[in-house]
Motif scaffolding. Sequence first.
Motif, mmCIF file in Angstrom:
data_model
loop_
_atom_site.group_PDB
_atom_site.id
_atom_site.type_symbol
_atom_site.label_atom_id
_atom_site.label_comp_id
_atom_site.label_asym_id
_atom_site.label_seq_id
_atom_site.Cartn_x
_atom_site.Cartn_y
_atom_site.Cartn_z
ATOM 1 N N ILE A 77 -2.576 16.341 9.517
ATOM 2 C CA ILE A 77 -1.517 15.408 9.150
ATOM 3 C C ILE A 77 -2.089 13.996 9.130
ATOM 4 C CG2 ILE A 77 0.738 14.483 9.821
ATOM 5 C CD1 ILE A 77 1.064 17.344 11.269
ATOM 6 N N MET A 78 -2.011 13.359 7.988
ATOM 7 C CA MET A 78 -2.557 12.015 7.854
ATOM 8 C C MET A 78 -1.561 10.985 8.359
ATOM 9 S SD MET A 78 -3.392 9.777 4.490
ATOM 10 C CE MET A 78 -4.191 11.092 3.629
ATOM 11 N N ILE A 79 -2.056 10.101 9.211
ATOM 12 C CA ILE A 79 -1.234 8.974 9.657
ATOM 13 C C ILE A 79 -1.608 7.792 8.788
ATOM 14 C CG2 ILE A 79 -0.630 7.467 11.577
ATOM 15 C CD1 ILE A 79 -1.600 9.655 13.490
ATOM 16 N N THR A 80 -0.640 7.240 8.074
ATOM 17 C CA THR A 80 -0.968 6.192 7.122
ATOM 18 C C THR A 80 0.074 5.084 7.152
ATOM 19 O OG1 THR A 80 -1.385 5.776 4.783
ATOM 20 C CG2 THR A 80 0.226 7.456 5.288
ATOM 21 N N THR A 81 -0.299 3.933 6.638
ATOM 22 C CA THR A 81 0.707 2.876 6.472
ATOM 23 C C THR A 81 1.402 3.109 5.143
ATOM 24 O OG1 THR A 81 -0.841 1.411 5.362
ATOM 25 C CG2 THR A 81 -0.641 1.195 7.753
ATOM 26 N N GLU A 82 2.546 2.478 4.974
ATOM 27 C CA GLU A 82 3.275 2.591 3.712
ATOM 28 C C GLU A 82 2.382 2.227 2.538
ATOM 29 O OE1 GLU A 82 6.346 3.370 2.825
ATOM 30 O OE2 GLU A 82 7.528 3.404 4.650
ATOM 31 N N GLY A 83 1.570 1.211 2.753
ATOM 32 C CA GLY A 83 0.750 0.708 1.662
ATOM 33 C C GLY A 83 -0.327 1.661 1.199
ATOM 34 N N SER A 84 -0.564 2.706 1.967
ATOM 35 C CA SER A 84 -1.611 3.673 1.602
ATOM 36 C C SER A 84 -1.020 4.960 1.034
ATOM 37 C CB SER A 84 -2.453 4.001 2.829
ATOM 38 O OG SER A 84 -3.052 2.846 3.343
ATOM 39 N N TYR A 99 1.851 14.158 5.861
ATOM 40 C CA TYR A 99 1.498 12.808 6.266
ATOM 41 C C TYR A 99 2.633 12.189 7.073
ATOM 42 C CZ TYR A 99 4.326 10.946 2.397
ATOM 43 O OH TYR A 99 5.354 10.625 1.550
ATOM 44 N N LEU A 100 2.257 11.211 7.875
ATOM 45 C CA LEU A 100 3.190 10.528 8.761
ATOM 46 C C LEU A 100 2.974 9.027 8.551
ATOM 47 C CD1 LEU A 100 5.201 10.881 11.161
ATOM 48 C CD2 LEU A 100 3.226 10.907 12.672
ATOM 49 N N VAL A 101 4.053 8.323 8.216
ATOM 50 C CA VAL A 101 3.917 6.907 7.873
ATOM 51 C C VAL A 101 4.120 6.025 9.105
ATOM 52 C CG1 VAL A 101 4.862 5.034 6.454
ATOM 53 C CG2 VAL A 101 4.704 7.346 5.519
#
Lengths: 121, 160
Positions: A77-84, A99-101
Amino acid sequence: MNILVVDDSAMTRMVAKKTLGTLGYENVFEGEDGVQALEIFKQNSIDVIFTDWNMPNMNGLELLIEIRKINKDVPIIMITTEGSRSKVVEAVQNGISDYLVKPFTPANLKEKLSKWIGATV
Amino acid sequence: MADLMEANLTANIINPVLEATIETFDIMLGCKVTRKELQLKTRETPFYDITAVIGLSGGTNGTICLSLPKETAFEAVHRMIEMMPEEIDELVCDAVGEFSNVVGGSAKDKIKDPDMHLGLPNVIYGENHHIEFPTQAHPMYVKYDSDIGPFMVLFGFVAG
């Protein structure tokens, strides 16, 4: 249940570990980049991986590709910012599970765990 | 004309940055914040004790800074990991950098510029530190009050 959290931010790893602890998951491994995470994955039986995208040495996508060479099933599960978010498409093409924002709440984390723990049982 | 264009550019980015800041502090820290008025930044505008700087490049170039008194930063760390720092150390810098990273990422998404790229945060601390914004930018700042203490967000952008 062994969970691997990968992020170059020590604070993010600590928060994730604390949150997972409150949800009852105590076996949390920490990696500060993809290189370290890959070694941990090879040496332990990991059930779920939460990984950041932007990290030094080996980023989240490179880690995903390396892990998928040796394990096609473990939920990543990718942890990402909204911008990514646009990067998620590339990650999906390479076998990311979800993914998890950021910023995320304990409920968000629990939801992903429930979804993917269920998927692996 | 160029000044007006640059001012409009900054104005178009203000609301996303302000919204992203409030959301980030709410979700990451459970912290309700109240913003004060928007002001133009001058060279004399002081920064607080610790400042994270994050660059945006591509269709628009600019900088977002998140600046906090050390007491606010310590309380933020305390809320996140239940440990109160006694000095600005690696963990405090890491936390402030991470807040700015999330604010920047969230703001980028709201700005909806597909060519915009988000850099990694740098953290600066110490008395009387100063950060220069891009030439021709019209840097602005907003101060906030919150239940963990005051902080401010500074930003300035120019067309890429």
